[in-house]
Structures are given as C-alpha cells and as structure tokens.
Design a protein around this motif. Structure first.
Motif, PDB file in Angstrom:
ATOM      1  N   LYS A 127      -5.185  -1.987  -1.989  1.00 44.68           N
ATOM      2  CA  LYS A 127      -4.451  -3.422  -2.859  1.00 44.68           C
ATOM      3  C   LYS A 127      -2.726  -2.912  -2.584  1.00 44.68           C
ATOM      4  N   ASP A 128      -2.724  -2.389  -3.786  1.00 45.75           N
ATOM      5  CA  ASP A 128      -1.274  -1.712  -4.745  1.00 45.75           C
ATOM      6  C   ASP A 128      -0.762  -1.397  -2.693  1.00 45.75           C
ATOM      7  N   TRP A 129      -1.057  -0.245  -3.097  1.00 47.53           N
ATOM      8  CA  TRP A 129      -0.924   0.302  -2.213  1.00 47.53           C
ATOM      9  C   TRP A 129      -0.014  -0.573  -0.825  1.00 47.53           C
ATOM     10  N   GLN A 130      -0.392  -1.443  -0.376  1.00 46.42           N
ATOM     11  CA  GLN A 130      -0.284  -1.839   0.349  1.00 46.42           C
ATOM     12  C   GLN A 130       1.170  -3.247   0.531  1.00 46.42           C
ATOM     13  N   ASN A 131       1.420  -3.191  -0.669  1.00 46.28           N
ATOM     14  CA  ASN A 131       2.355  -3.729  -1.463  1.00 46.28           C
ATOM     15  C   ASN A 131       3.393  -3.143  -1.316  1.00 46.28           C
ATOM     16  N   VAL A 132       2.766  -1.308  -2.096  1.00 41.93           N
ATOM     17  CA  VAL A 132       3.935  -0.106  -1.611  1.00 41.93           C
ATOM     18  C   VAL A 132       4.607  -0.852  -0.520  1.00 41.93           C
ATOM     19  N   TYR A 133       3.646  -0.129   0.337  1.00 39.04           N
ATOM     20  CA  TYR A 133       4.219   0.122   2.148  1.00 39.04           C
ATOM     21  C   TYR A 133       5.416  -0.994   2.876  1.00 39.04           C
ATOM     22  N   ARG A 134       4.425  -2.247   2.537  1.00 39.70           N
ATOM     23  CA  ARG A 134       5.133  -3.755   2.811  1.00 39.70           C
ATOM     24  C   ARG A 134       6.560  -3.249   2.254  1.00 39.70           C
ATOM     25  N   HIS A 135       6.753  -3.034   0.977  1.00 39.21           N
ATOM     26  CA  HIS A 135       8.484  -3.375   0.377  1.00 39.21           C
ATOM     27  C   HIS A 135       8.970  -1.794   1.264  1.00 39.21           C
ATOM     28  N   PHE A 136       8.639  -1.153   1.576  1.00 39.42           N
ATOM     29  CA  PHE A 136       8.579  -0.030   2.037  1.00 39.42           C
ATOM     30  C   PHE A 136       9.413  -0.406   3.882  1.00 39.42           C
ATOM     31  N   ASP A 137       8.798  -0.961   3.953  1.00 42.54           N
ATOM     32  CA  ASP A 137       9.095  -1.669   5.624  1.00 42.54           C
ATOM     33  C   ASP A 137       9.593  -1.907   6.400  1.00 42.54           C
ATOM     34  N   ARG A 138      11.263  -1.770   5.893  1.00 44.98           N
ATOM     35  CA  ARG A 138      12.386  -2.899   6.019  1.00 44.98           C
ATOM     36  C   ARG A 138      11.698  -3.753   7.411  1.00 44.98           C
ATOM     37  N   ASP A 139      11.888  -3.079   8.192  1.00 43.58           N
ATOM     38  CA  ASP A 139      12.463  -3.035   9.667  1.00 43.58           C
ATOM     39  C   ASP A 139      11.195  -4.461   9.710  1.00 43.58           C
ATOM     40  N   GLN A 140       9.816  -4.854   9.387  1.00 43.08           N
ATOM     41  CA  GLN A 140       8.143  -5.086  10.036  1.00 43.08           C
ATOM     42  C   GLN A 140       7.853  -4.299  10.525  1.00 43.08           C
ATOM     43  N   SER A 141       8.093  -3.366  11.163  1.00 37.35           N
ATOM     44  CA  SER A 141       7.792  -2.907  12.170  1.00 37.35           C
ATOM     45  C   SER A 141       5.818  -2.028  12.263  1.00 37.35           C
ATOM     46  N   GLY A 142       5.600  -1.968  11.021  1.00 38.27           N
ATOM     47  CA  GLY A 142       4.645  -1.566  10.803  1.00 38.27           C
ATOM     48  C   GLY A 142       4.040   0.280  10.606  1.00 38.27           C
ATOM     49  N   SER A 143       5.185   0.353  11.013  1.00 34.91           N
ATOM     50  CA  SER A 143       4.826   1.927  10.785  1.00 34.91           C
ATOM     51  C   SER A 143       6.448   2.270   9.275  1.00 34.91           C
ATOM     52  N   ILE A 144       6.485   3.639   8.924  1.00 31.55           N
ATOM     53  CA  ILE A 144       7.628   4.076   8.214  1.00 31.55           C
ATOM     54  C   ILE A 144       8.638   4.961   8.944  1.00 31.55           C
ATOM     55  N   ASP A 145       9.697   3.984   9.171  1.00 33.68           N
ATOM     56  CA  ASP A 145      10.539   5.617   9.983  1.00 33.68           C
ATOM     57  C   ASP A 145      11.348   6.346   9.237  1.00 33.68           C
ATOM     58  N   THR A 146      12.254   7.563   9.587  1.00 39.68           N
ATOM     59  CA  THR A 146      12.957   8.180   8.669  1.00 39.68           C
ATOM     60  C   THR A 146      13.898   7.459   7.543  1.00 39.68           C
ATOM     61  N   ASN A 147      14.569   6.883   7.312  1.00 40.37           N
ATOM     62  CA  ASN A 147      15.290   6.592   6.423  1.00 40.37           C
ATOM     63  C   ASN A 147      14.281   5.666   5.825  1.00 40.37           C
ATOM     64  N   GLU A 148      13.344   4.772   6.452  1.00 44.47           N
ATOM     65  CA  GLU A 148      12.089   4.412   5.307  1.00 44.47           C
ATOM     66  C   GLU A 148      11.417   5.234   4.327  1.00 44.47           C
ATOM     67  N   LEU A 149      11.562   6.403   4.609  1.00 43.10           N
ATOM     68  CA  LEU A 149      10.795   7.268   3.927  1.00 43.10           C
ATOM     69  C   LEU A 149      11.740   8.158   3.405  1.00 43.10           C
ATOM     70  N   HIS A 150      12.367   8.316   3.516  1.00 40.89           N
ATOM     71  CA  HIS A 150      13.673   8.773   2.209  1.00 40.89           C
ATOM     72  C   HIS A 150      13.962   7.852   1.692  1.00 40.89           C
ATOM     73  N   GLU A 151      14.203   6.777   1.465  1.00 42.96           N
ATOM     74  CA  GLU A 151      14.034   5.057   0.754  1.00 42.96           C
ATOM     75  C   GLU A 151      13.190   5.673  -0.308  1.00 42.96           C
ATOM     76  N   ALA A 152      12.085   5.454   0.503  1.00 39.58           N
ATOM     77  CA  ALA A 152      10.478   5.351  -0.028  1.00 39.58           C
ATOM     78  C   ALA A 152      10.297   6.291  -1.669  1.00 39.58           C
ATOM     79  N   LEU A 153      10.511   7.807  -0.879  1.00 40.30           N
ATOM     80  CA  LEU A 153      10.359   8.684  -1.725  1.00 40.30           C
ATOM     81  C   LEU A 153      11.771   9.346  -2.824  1.00 40.30           C
TER      82      LEU A 153
END
Length: 234
Positions: A127-153
């Motif tokens: 449940k905690d990781w769901q919050n993190v994932y939603r935060h970094f999925d900025r375009d709400q596409s349901g997946s993490i792209d290159t830019n979102e991955l870079h920002e998360a890390l």
C-alpha cells in the motif's frame, strides 16, 4: 568498480516505502470487498470461502484479505497463492520474480511461506509503494517511463548515469517480464517491476557501501568476493 559519491542514496525498498496507500497495483479484492481496494475489481484465480474469524486483535478487513489469498486454507500463503492475489493497475498479474522478492523480504522465519503477521507487514508495504508509484507516474499512464524513472531514483538519492538509467529501464521493461501476461502489456515499467527495480538498486548500493570502507567510491575485490556479492543479491 566505482560509483559517484552522490550515488549512495537513501532509497526505498528492503525495509519500507514512504507514503499512504493508493496507487497503480496491489491485491485483487476478495468477494464482497469495497470498491477501490487493490486494482478495483476481482483478480485472477478467484478466491475460496473465508475462514471462520480473525485472531484476537487482528484487523477484520486485513484478515479477510489474508484468508482470501490463502486458498488452500493452510494458514500460510505460498508464493503462487500470493502471485494470484496481486495485480497491477492494468489487471496484469505480478511478475513472479517480484513476488519471490516480496516473499524473501517478509518471510522472516524463512519457512518459505508467510503467516498472518508477516502478511500484515507485506500488505502495508504494498500500500505504501502504491502511493510512491502514483506520485511518480506524473502523466497517469499506469506505467513509469524514462523521465519518471530518473526523477524517482534522483529523489530516492541515487544519481545514476543516463546509461545506467537506460539499463535499468531495459531490465525491468514490462514487455520482458517473466510472469503471466508478459508481452501483452503496454510500454513502460509497471507497478510490480518498479518496486523490484527500486529494491534491487537499494540492495546493490548497500552491498557496494559495505565493501567501500573508506567511502571514496572505489572498491578492489577478488573473484570470490565478487561472486558472493552478486549471488547474495535478489
């Protein structure tokens, strides 16, 4: 072997992720569960009838989730039972390697299964990781792209080169998944594989830190040490 001084990072994974509970994947709800839990609908594999009642002091809702996942009524959850209960936001099952990693983290007694108390920790972790994932999925596409991955890390404290970011993305691309549904997903890193990527990066970094005793960003190790380090990683 080296890394940048800014690349140590704090990171998430291994012990816990920040945040509350909503996001791009999780448990498929048991029969009668309110909408909004997990992926928001029934998950693959179905659920058997509930156990008679929760243990003293247990959260009844959490107990209902546990009994729904424990399809063989053994009182413990196996890796395959857990995989059937976990879904991504696009309704694809969790990658088996990610499920095994979660089992490794929360199977504290090393029995090969998880009991109710271990399951409670795993439930909160997801449940905690769901919050993190939603935060970094900025375009709400349901997946993490290159830019979102870079920002998360970057926000986790890991400064990876563009080449390493691309390597991480290729390694955890959903189209190369090992679980059911691999090859039938959209491009990008899904919730399950995002969690595994972050946990692995954290654990690899910590392994390097233990060897880099003078903290200069360089280590010198022999073959035996290298193999031990690699084979100890998830």
């Amino acid at each position: 072997m080296s890394y940048g001084q800014q690349g140590y990072g704090g990171g998430y994974g291994g012990g816990g992720a920040p945040g509350g509970g909503y996001g791009g994947g999780g448990y498929a709800p048991p029969p009668g569960a309110p909408s909004g839990y997990g992926g928001g609908g029934p998950g693959p594999g179905g659920f058997a009838p509930m156990h008679s009642g929760p243990p003293p002091g247990a959260d009844p809702q959490l107990w209902s989730w546990f009994t729904a996942v424990d399809t063989d009524r053994s009182g413990h959850i196996t890796v395959h039972e857990l995989q059937k209960a976990l879904i991504n936001g696009d309704w694809t099952p969790f990658d088996l390697d990610t499920v095994k990693l979660l089992m490794t983290i929360f199977d504290t007694d090393r029995s090969g299964t998880i009991g109710f108390n271990e399951f409670a920790g795993l439930w909160k972790y997801i449940k905690d990781w769901q919050n993190v994932y939603r935060h970094f999925d900025r375009d709400q596409s349901g997946s993490i792209d290159t830019n979102e991955l870079h920002e998360a890390l970057r926000q986790f404290g890991y400064t990876l080169s563009p080449q390493l970011i691309q390597l991480v993305e290729r390694k955890y691309d959903v189209l190369k998944g090992s679980g059911p549904g691999a090859g039938a997903r959209s491009e990008g890193i899904t919730f399950d594989r995002f969690v595994r990527a972050c946990v692995v990066i954290k654990q690899v970094t910590e392994s390097f830190q233990r060897l880099d005793t003078d903290r200069d960003g360089w280590i010198q190790i022999n073959y035996e040490q290298f193999m031990h380090t690699v084979l100890s990683l998830p």
